[in-house]
Design a protein around this motif. Sequence first.
Motif, PDB file in Angstrom:
ATOM      1  N   LYS A 190       1.522  -0.379  18.068  1.00 44.35           N
ATOM      2  CA  LYS A 190       2.253   0.008  19.333  1.00 44.35           C
ATOM      3  C   LYS A 190       3.203  -1.424  19.449  1.00 44.35           C
ATOM      4  O   LYS A 190       2.388  -2.632  19.423  1.00 44.35           O
ATOM      5  CB  LYS A 190       1.483   0.450  20.375  1.00 44.35           C
ATOM      6  CG  LYS A 190       2.572   1.101  21.409  1.00 44.35           C
ATOM      7  CD  LYS A 190       1.916   1.644  22.669  1.00 44.35           C
ATOM      8  CE  LYS A 190       2.705   2.124  23.656  1.00 44.35           C
ATOM      9  NZ  LYS A 190       2.045   2.605  24.876  1.00 44.35           N
ATOM     10  N   GLY A 191       4.591  -1.437  19.850  1.00 41.26           N
ATOM     11  CA  GLY A 191       5.191  -2.426  20.135  1.00 41.26           C
ATOM     12  C   GLY A 191       5.879  -3.201  19.126  1.00 41.26           C
ATOM     13  O   GLY A 191       6.376  -4.289  19.384  1.00 41.26           O
ATOM     14  N   ARG A 192       5.407  -2.881  18.062  1.00 40.31           N
ATOM     15  CA  ARG A 192       6.129  -3.620  16.613  1.00 40.31           C
ATOM     16  C   ARG A 192       7.135  -2.702  15.981  1.00 40.31           C
ATOM     17  O   ARG A 192       7.714  -1.918  16.432  1.00 40.31           O
ATOM     18  CB  ARG A 192       4.773  -3.705  15.582  1.00 40.31           C
ATOM     19  CG  ARG A 192       3.512  -4.404  16.223  1.00 40.31           C
ATOM     20  CD  ARG A 192       3.945  -5.935  16.802  1.00 40.31           C
ATOM     21  NE  ARG A 192       4.352  -6.840  15.667  1.00 40.31           N
ATOM     22  CZ  ARG A 192       3.481  -7.298  15.043  1.00 40.31           C
ATOM     23  NH1 ARG A 192       2.089  -7.222  15.115  1.00 40.31           N
ATOM     24  NH2 ARG A 192       3.853  -8.339  14.027  1.00 40.31           N
ATOM     25  N   GLY A 193       7.464  -3.310  14.607  1.00 40.28           N
ATOM     26  CA  GLY A 193       8.381  -2.448  14.081  1.00 40.28           C
ATOM     27  C   GLY A 193      10.108  -2.560  14.393  1.00 40.28           C
ATOM     28  O   GLY A 193      11.070  -1.914  14.212  1.00 40.28           O
ATOM     29  N   LEU A 194      10.379  -3.810  15.189  1.00 43.50           N
ATOM     30  CA  LEU A 194      11.657  -4.151  15.634  1.00 43.50           C
ATOM     31  C   LEU A 194      12.402  -4.796  14.824  1.00 43.50           C
ATOM     32  O   LEU A 194      13.569  -4.911  14.632  1.00 43.50           O
ATOM     33  CB  LEU A 194      11.704  -4.888  17.048  1.00 43.50           C
ATOM     34  CG  LEU A 194      10.758  -4.206  18.275  1.00 43.50           C
ATOM     35  CD1 LEU A 194      10.954  -5.221  19.335  1.00 43.50           C
ATOM     36  CD2 LEU A 194      11.441  -3.027  18.464  1.00 43.50           C
ATOM     37  N   GLY A 195      11.598  -5.556  13.616  1.00 47.43           N
ATOM     38  CA  GLY A 195      12.225  -6.520  12.681  1.00 47.43           C
ATOM     39  C   GLY A 195      13.090  -5.823  11.724  1.00 47.43           C
ATOM     40  O   GLY A 195      14.301  -5.907  11.539  1.00 47.43           O
ATOM     41  N   THR A 242       0.694  -1.049   0.002  1.00 50.90           N
ATOM     42  CA  THR A 242       0.013  -0.027  -0.098  1.00 50.90           C
ATOM     43  C   THR A 242       1.116   1.202  -0.121  1.00 50.90           C
ATOM     44  O   THR A 242       0.272   2.210   0.008  1.00 50.90           O
ATOM     45  CB  THR A 242      -0.887  -0.169   1.252  1.00 50.90           C
ATOM     46  OG1 THR A 242      -0.168  -0.009   2.293  1.00 50.90           O
ATOM     47  CG2 THR A 242      -2.143  -1.140   1.133  1.00 50.90           C
ATOM     48  N   LEU A 243       2.395   0.871   0.154  1.00 54.40           N
ATOM     49  CA  LEU A 243       3.028   2.308   0.274  1.00 54.40           C
ATOM     50  C   LEU A 243       3.214   2.769  -1.255  1.00 54.40           C
ATOM     51  O   LEU A 243       3.076   2.085  -2.171  1.00 54.40           O
ATOM     52  CB  LEU A 243       4.449   1.939   0.464  1.00 54.40           C
ATOM     53  CG  LEU A 243       4.752   1.194   1.942  1.00 54.40           C
ATOM     54  CD1 LEU A 243       6.025   0.817   2.317  1.00 54.40           C
ATOM     55  CD2 LEU A 243       4.160   2.135   3.012  1.00 54.40           C
ATOM     56  N   GLU A 244       3.400   4.145  -1.117  1.00 53.12           N
ATOM     57  CA  GLU A 244       3.465   4.967  -2.491  1.00 53.12           C
ATOM     58  C   GLU A 244       4.949   5.282  -2.951  1.00 53.12           C
ATOM     59  O   GLU A 244       5.153   5.418  -4.118  1.00 53.12           O
ATOM     60  CB  GLU A 244       2.473   5.995  -2.563  1.00 53.12           C
ATOM     61  CG  GLU A 244       1.130   5.569  -2.364  1.00 53.12           C
ATOM     62  CD  GLU A 244       0.471   5.455  -3.743  1.00 53.12           C
ATOM     63  OE1 GLU A 244       1.225   5.440  -4.948  1.00 53.12           O
ATOM     64  OE2 GLU A 244      -0.464   4.659  -3.647  1.00 53.12           O
ATOM     65  N   ARG A 245       5.599   5.516  -1.872  1.00 56.45           N
ATOM     66  CA  ARG A 245       6.988   5.980  -1.967  1.00 56.45           C
ATOM     67  C   ARG A 245       7.996   5.346  -1.105  1.00 56.45           C
ATOM     68  O   ARG A 245       7.811   4.747  -0.117  1.00 56.45           O
ATOM     69  CB  ARG A 245       7.197   7.490  -1.716  1.00 56.45           C
ATOM     70  CG  ARG A 245       6.338   8.527  -2.661  1.00 56.45           C
ATOM     71  CD  ARG A 245       6.139   9.729  -1.866  1.00 56.45           C
ATOM     72  NE  ARG A 245       5.715  10.073  -0.791  1.00 56.45           N
ATOM     73  CZ  ARG A 245       6.467  10.261   0.426  1.00 56.45           C
ATOM     74  NH1 ARG A 245       7.934  10.308   0.230  1.00 56.45           N
ATOM     75  NH2 ARG A 245       6.120  10.645   1.570  1.00 56.45           N
ATOM     76  N   CYS A 254      11.283   4.947   6.653  1.00 55.94           N
ATOM     77  CA  CYS A 254      10.947   5.711   7.660  1.00 55.94           C
ATOM     78  C   CYS A 254      10.313   4.524   8.677  1.00 55.94           C
ATOM     79  O   CYS A 254      10.682   4.621   9.870  1.00 55.94           O
ATOM     80  CB  CYS A 254       9.597   6.447   7.394  1.00 55.94           C
ATOM     81  SG  CYS A 254      10.043   8.064   6.944  1.00 55.94           S
ATOM     82  N   LEU A 255       9.850   3.411   8.340  1.00 50.26           N
ATOM     83  CA  LEU A 255       9.636   2.014   9.322  1.00 50.26           C
ATOM     84  C   LEU A 255      10.727   1.498   9.701  1.00 50.26           C
ATOM     85  O   LEU A 255      10.777   0.581  10.588  1.00 50.26           O
ATOM     86  CB  LEU A 255       8.632   1.234   8.243  1.00 50.26           C
ATOM     87  CG  LEU A 255       7.427   1.642   7.804  1.00 50.26           C
ATOM     88  CD1 LEU A 255       6.711   0.601   6.926  1.00 50.26           C
ATOM     89  CD2 LEU A 255       6.522   2.358   8.947  1.00 50.26           C
ATOM     90  N   MET A 256      12.098   1.565   9.139  1.00 49.66           N
ATOM     91  CA  MET A 256      13.119   0.998   9.739  1.00 49.66           C
ATOM     92  C   MET A 256      13.601   1.494  11.072  1.00 49.66           C
ATOM     93  O   MET A 256      14.556   0.965  11.492  1.00 49.66           O
ATOM     94  CB  MET A 256      14.509   1.127   8.423  1.00 49.66           C
ATOM     95  CG  MET A 256      14.099   0.356   7.278  1.00 49.66           C
ATOM     96  SD  MET A 256      15.668   0.158   6.388  1.00 49.66           S
ATOM     97  CE  MET A 256      16.412  -1.081   7.252  1.00 49.66           C
ATOM     98  N   ASP A 257      13.176   2.687  11.687  1.00 45.88           N
ATOM     99  CA  ASP A 257      13.496   3.352  12.918  1.00 45.88           C
ATOM    100  C   ASP A 257      12.898   2.165  13.689  1.00 45.88           C
ATOM    101  O   ASP A 257      11.723   1.718  13.717  1.00 45.88           O
ATOM    102  CB  ASP A 257      13.222   4.587  12.980  1.00 45.88           C
ATOM    103  CG  ASP A 257      13.988   5.503  11.977  1.00 45.88           C
ATOM    104  OD1 ASP A 257      15.066   5.232  11.770  1.00 45.88           O
ATOM    105  OD2 ASP A 257      13.498   6.363  11.767  1.00 45.88           O
ATOM    106  N   LYS A 258      13.640   1.969  14.820  1.00 42.86           N
ATOM    107  CA  LYS A 258      13.099   0.994  15.923  1.00 42.86           C
ATOM    108  C   LYS A 258      11.590   1.414  16.468  1.00 42.86           C
ATOM    109  O   LYS A 258      11.917   2.519  17.023  1.00 42.86           O
ATOM    110  CB  LYS A 258      14.245   0.884  17.119  1.00 42.86           C
ATOM    111  CG  LYS A 258      13.975  -0.225  18.009  1.00 42.86           C
ATOM    112  CD  LYS A 258      15.192  -0.530  19.022  1.00 42.86           C
ATOM    113  CE  LYS A 258      14.934  -1.648  19.830  1.00 42.86           C
ATOM    114  NZ  LYS A 258      15.938  -1.929  20.879  1.00 42.86           N
TER     115      LYS A 258
END
Length: 429
Positions: A385-390, A365-368, A374-378
């Motif tokens: 919430k609490g996700r995005g560690l991978g 669903t990302l466009e750019r 931006c999602l690579m930051d911890k």
Amino acid sequence: MAGRLYLTMQIMTAIVWIYNIFNKKFRLHVLNIITVIAGVMTASILNRYEFVNQWGIGIIVYIELFVFCLIEFEFPVFQSVERFIVTVILVFMGQVVAGLPVLIANEYVELNCDVQYLLINIILLISSLILTRIVTIGKLMDKYWNDIKRKIFLGIAFGMVIVLYLIYYIRQYHAIHISMYFIIVVLLVGFYFMYLHGIVTDCQLKKSEQEREVERKYDGAYNNLVDAVRMQQHDFKNHIQAMLSIADSGKDSREICEQQQEYCREVMGMLSDSKVLSNVNSHPLAGFIYDKIRMAKELGIRTESNLRVNQCEVGIPLYEIIEMVGILLDNAYEEVANLEKERQCVEIKLREEEGLQLQIGNPTTLERVEEFFCLMDKGKSTKGKGRGLGLAKIQEYCKQYDLDVLVEIKKRENGNWIYIGLHVENLDK
């Protein structure tokens, strides 16, 4: 004049070790030269007007060097502090060791203090240039630092007690016997050699145990893969019979052709297991990929694979490669799980060519591309919430092994697709 010369050499030595410990190739450029000149000028001004004593001057010069680290290297402040402390201790200990031949020479030829300091820093600079070509401490720190930093600082504390005692003794008695100095230096060097060797060996044993744990964990999955492929081979005759039955069904040729094509697609999907077995020679990796594809299939998600891997020997531990593949696959499967049925598909490309080429593709669903980085930051995630560690872990591996994340968003018939690629060069070469 002599003071400025040996201070210049000391700052240059520190810069050489800074590059080594921050795992970057040393290069002489404008910022280095400005840092050396600024350090010498600062020391000269402070010394002329006697604002602080010699210890204070040294501290201020090293603060300037730390600012240089922050400007030159893209490391978090806390990591920069840790590595800079190791640099300062190395230069400090190096001066103690370099002082040994100067003291021995002073027994035969009387040297004044300025000449002694100059010779110590000449020896230190030359030996540093040679040693940094032989060993890169930054690589060892990237690989083992989180496991060993407490032990390292404990060892440094022990060594500093000895060095500070040596400095106290010299200041108190204005001299030291050459044999005593020699014994202290030899004991100090021997202690650190044995201490560091023991720490690195312990870390290597732990990583070997982690490798064996991965092998044990995915041996069962690999055996299941072998059984599944054997079952598919056993069913081959049944598939041929089914194709003949469609052909003999008496329907018109166009309908027969469509049914046969649909059946072939189903069979090819079932044969993805055999592609994993025949194209991935590393048993743990093959078992892991099979397990991921099998679990995705149970959720109704298709996986198209392009695999060609030998033993996956590229200088990175296998369990870390498996973790990177797993993080990217999990993110892809989670993203497509909420999409329309016809878009629930993930592509994996993993090929051992000039290192290891990994690419994961999926509808998005990302466009750019910027939205992905931006999602690579911890802690940042579209999943709550609490996700995005991978993805933050992927970023850590990229810094550790100097890898590049290649991201591309393409428009296809069924919408946008995101392709995330990693190229792992053979670090053993």
